[in-house]
Scaffold this motif. Sequence first.
Motif: not given
Lengths: 250, 478
Positions: B424-453
């Motif tokens: 949600g907005e809060d996860q994205i914002f948390y990542c942004q606050q740590r310097g990641l862009s919203a796109e990078d944040a989503v891609s990082m989270i999603v890729n982490g989620f999918c890594k077993e595949v």
Amino acid sequence: MLEIKNLHAAVDGVAILKGIDLTINAGEVHAIMGPNGSGKSTLAQVLAGHPAYEVTEGSVTYEGRDLLGLEPEERACAGVFLAFQYPVEIHGITNAYFLRAAINAKRKCQDLEELDPIDFMEMLEEKLDVIGWTDSLMERPVNHGFSGGEKKRNEILQMAVLEPKLAVLDETDSGLDIDALKAVADAVNKLRSPDNASLVVTHYQRLLNFIVPDFVHVLARGRIAKSGGKELALELESKGYDWIKEPAGV
Amino acid sequence: MTSSVEHHVSQPYKYGWTTEVESDRVPAGLNEDIIRLISQKKEEPEWLLEWRLKAFRNWLKLTEPSWANVEYEPVDYQAISYYAAPKKEKKLESLDEVDPKVLETFNKLGIPLEEQKRLAGVAVDAVFDSVSVATTFKEKLAEHGVIFLPFSEAVKQHPDLVREYLGSVVPATDNFFAALNSAVFTDGSFVYVPKGVRCPMELSTYFRINAAATGQFERTLIVADEGAYVSYLEGCSAPMRDENQLHAAVVELVAMKDAEIKYSTVQNWYPGDENGKGGIYNFVTKRGDCRGNNAKISWTQVETGSAITWKYPSCLLTGDNTVGEFYSVAVTNNHQQADTGTKMIHIGKNTRSTIVSKGISAGKSQNTYRGQVKIMKRAEGARNFSQCDSMLIGDKCGAHTFPYIDVRNSSAIMEHEATTSKIGEDQIFYCQQRGLSAEDAVSMIVNGFCKEVFRELPMEFAVEAQNLLGISLEGSVG
Ligand SMILES: Nc1ncnc2c1ncn2[C@@H]1O[C@H](COP(=O)(O)OP(=O)(O)OP(=O)(O)O)[C@@H](O)[C@H]1O
Ligand SMILES: [Mg+2]
């Protein structure tokens, strides 16, 4: 370093901040206290740029730049760090991976090479050593299943790794045991330098024994109702907030 | 092909480009004469025509399945043209002649220039004339006795092999879409890996996109004989020209004793625009049969495209000690709907299956996992492990999980895990606050989620899949 002028902010159309004026110079530590719901977290979130908070009036200048005109990640790159009152959980990525992504994002905007996993681990060990923690939380998903205190500790670790210029700590001391509290204070004190500044939101004067602030401000109903030196915290501790009625106009 | 379909598909689509080609097509509609005409155009033997006709007669008796969690306008099966082949041949000489938009997409996908040359050469080249690329590999494969041919070629060159295995896993009567495919399939791939041969390279449809794109009904048949191994990559994340709205493919895998087949798909068809207009209806039947003892079949899929996906790559664990695996990432955004999953049918003794399904929903999309694990009576000592994780991006999308378990042998060991998480907005914002862009944040989270595949995909494919995911979810936050 930071100059907040007549700042008004609203969330979901409800006005929360109603004219904040606050100047923080490099080298200073400011504490913000105040009753629940007075707007402390709101101020912190507005400084970090949370999209849910709408600035309706006023300005914030950070190192000569219009802070409010920057994206949240640009503010982070410029050295603004917020230790969240309620750190969020992120599933699927480990704490270590997240930290490395964060430090590399910062290095990128400083035109530095990315840290590879090995260099990163080295740096991390060092930081953990300094704070006196083990890395047992590193391979778990970010904040997932962390205890309240562990989440706060994790915020401080991130701060120690990212070495911000302006650190905003939102009740980082709440829920910490006494050792962790000292560790947090240590971490903040280490960052103290003529170039850096901190804004520490807390309910407890206890923290301020370890992080001795240059100024203490009391936030009430969206305004700074009173400002003073570190003695003000002691006074609040014994008297509560009731005696501070209307904003005194700092 | 109706003009409205063409209109939909020619809407701006990041991976798409259309090229004007004169084509040879049969009139719209479906009847026995059309099937005869297709069979005749393809110069098929009598047995195959009979097989098609039988499938067609069966299809007429079947009704379109409606149990899936998807909604769409009814398809008018008589409005579709069932055969279209490009008439003119054209060959591109260099990268300069490739549509700049295509190159741009390659760049976005992070495919290096050499690879671009190969892909552009292949993808475009192959649509019109795939001879050059295909032959080089053909020779190398022939050295090892591996047969890798367009389906219609295989029918001509190896009729006995095709006849032996065609429909042996997915019978012509299997389901509505499989029956339709059996009646009208135009082309596809045929692979045969002889006994004891480890196929020396990954086989992929990259260099034979011609066959895949002209027909909306491909047929793929892969046979790994005793002790053979083959890894097959289907589809490609590069632009695919697909003007068909309905896509109903059939894939059959046969793994004999000690053989292993690894089948990976990165599917990225036109998903329709952000208002849910247009897009491909992808109704695919994929099934593998571990026919001999100790055989193994592994499906890995990354599904990001199509307006509607209806797809359940399955394994029949017929032999003893056979292994079935299913690793899936299904991404839906905007108005996409996906109902996908797997079936693991344990028939032999000590059979094992693993299911790892990752569903990501964004926008207003609906993402459904539907899986069946069936342990038959004589499947002594069977084991299944299932893990179904859903991730929701934003709050207007949906994720649904339907695991069906049918155990008829009490020695079976079944494990099932399921999680749902949210960005949600809060996860994205948390990542942004740590310097990641919203796109990078989503891609990082999603890729982490999918890594077993992603771990299961061949290297280059995994990189493409990661980039694709980023593109598919672009604009889904903030
Ligand atoms: N979405 C919202 N709609 C209306 N009011 C809101 C919304 N979000 C927050 N508020 C209100 O804003 C006020 C300030 O909240 P804030 O979190 O800044 O307080 P705080 O000073 O940090 O309090 P605490 O000490 O409890 O952390 C509270 O009264 C809160 O209820
Ligand atoms: Mg607060």
